[in-house]
Design an enzyme around this catalytic site. Sequence first.
Site, PDB file in Angstrom:
ATOM      1  N   CYS A   3      38.915  43.798  36.006  1.00  0.00           N
ATOM      2  CA  CYS A   3      37.698  43.003  36.201  1.00  0.00           C
ATOM      3  C   CYS A   3      37.691  42.244  37.525  1.00  0.00           C
ATOM      4  O   CYS A   3      36.663  42.195  38.217  1.00  0.00           O
ATOM      5  CB  CYS A   3      37.520  42.033  35.041  1.00  0.00           C
ATOM      6  SG  CYS A   3      38.971  40.993  34.724  1.00  0.00           S
ATOM      7  N   HIS A  34      34.241  35.258  35.742  1.00  0.00           N
ATOM      8  CA  HIS A  34      35.337  34.946  36.666  1.00  0.00           C
ATOM      9  C   HIS A  34      34.791  34.528  38.023  1.00  0.00           C
ATOM     10  O   HIS A  34      33.728  35.006  38.461  1.00  0.00           O
ATOM     11  CB  HIS A  34      36.230  36.171  36.866  1.00  0.00           C
ATOM     12  CG  HIS A  34      37.053  36.537  35.672  1.00  0.00           C
ATOM     13  ND1 HIS A  34      37.160  35.764  34.548  1.00  0.00           N
ATOM     14  CD2 HIS A  34      37.839  37.638  35.444  1.00  0.00           C
ATOM     15  CE1 HIS A  34      37.967  36.352  33.680  1.00  0.00           C
ATOM     16  NE2 HIS A  34      38.394  37.492  34.203  1.00  0.00           N
TER      17      HIS A  34
END
Length: 335
Positions: free
Chosen positions: A128, A240
Site C-alpha cells: 500500500c 496512510h
Amino acid sequence: MKVAIVGASGAVGQEFLRVLAERDFPLTELFLFGSSRSAGRVYEYRGKKITVKELKHGDDFKGIDIVFTSAGAGTSKEFADDITRFGAVMIDNSSAFRMDNDVPLVVPEVNAADAKIRPRGIIANPNCTTIQMVVALKAIENLSHIKSVHVSTYQAASGAGAAAMDELENQYKQIARGEQPTVKKFAYQLAYNLIPQVDVFTDNGYTKEEMKMYNETRKIMHSDIMVSATCVRVPALRAHSESIWLETERPVSVEEARHAFETAEGVVVIDNPAEKQYPMPLFLSGKDPVHVGRIRKDLANPNGLTFWCVSDQIKKGAALNAVQIAEYLIAEKDI
C-alpha cells in the site's frame, strides 16, 4: 465475466465488494471464498445475497475469469495453482509473489502494460505504501529522472486490518474509562502514541515494510531509483500519509511539479498553505485518488523537491488498485 474474491470477510475483501459495486464492474457472477471460520457468512452485492464458500483445493475456480486474492501470503502460495489452473487471472494483494521475476507488479497509472506479461497467470498488487508513492512519483519522473527518494510514512491502523482498527478505537474508549488498554495487534499501545516499526526488522536495520518500498518501487518504475524509507504506525484510523523528498537529474521548479501533479492520472492536488489546505487522512478516507500537497523545493538540495501525500490504504492501496488492473485488462481485451 465471472469474478471471485478470496478473503471476502477481511477488510480488503469487504472493500473489494464496495469498489466493484461503485465502479459498476462488468461481472455476471460473483463468488466469495474464505477460511473455515468465514464459510457460511452471507454478504450482499448489488441486492443479491452471496454465501462465502470455504477455500479448498480442487476445481472451484473452473470457469472463473478473475480472482482477487487477499487472504495472506501463505494462502496465496498454497492455492495459486488451484486458482490459475483453468485460466483465471489471479490478482494477488499479498506479498507472496511481488518480487518474483515472472510475476508483474502493477500500478495502472505507472506500468499498466506490465500486466499483459503474466506467464504464471498471476499479477501482484504492490504494498500500500508503495502504491501511493509511485503514483505521485510518476508525475515527476515524466519531467526528469528521479535519482533518489527519502520517505517517512505515517501509517494508519487500517494497514493491519479490521481488527487493528477496532483495537485502536477500543483503546481510546478504555483509556477514557481509566482502564488498561488492550494491546494485541501492535507491539505497543497505538492510542496516543507512534510506533516506529511496521513489520519485522531485517538484518540491515530496516523493516520489511521499508525494504518493500525500496524493492517494489524499482520494479514498478523499471528504474535504478534509490529509496530510503522510515515507516511509522500512527493512531489514525484509515488512510496512510507520506512525507517525500526526491532528487531529480535536473532542477524541477515548484510550478512544474504542481502542473505535473495536477495533470497526472490518479492524483489530486490540495495545496494552498495560505488557507491551511493540504491533504489529511481524516478527510480523505474512502476516496479513490492519491492526494498531494505541501509542494516545495528541498532547501538542502538544489535538485530536490519535497511534498506530502495521503491516500486510503484499503482503497487505492489495496482493493481499488487491483480492480483497476482488471479494468485495464478488460479494456485491452486481454482477459
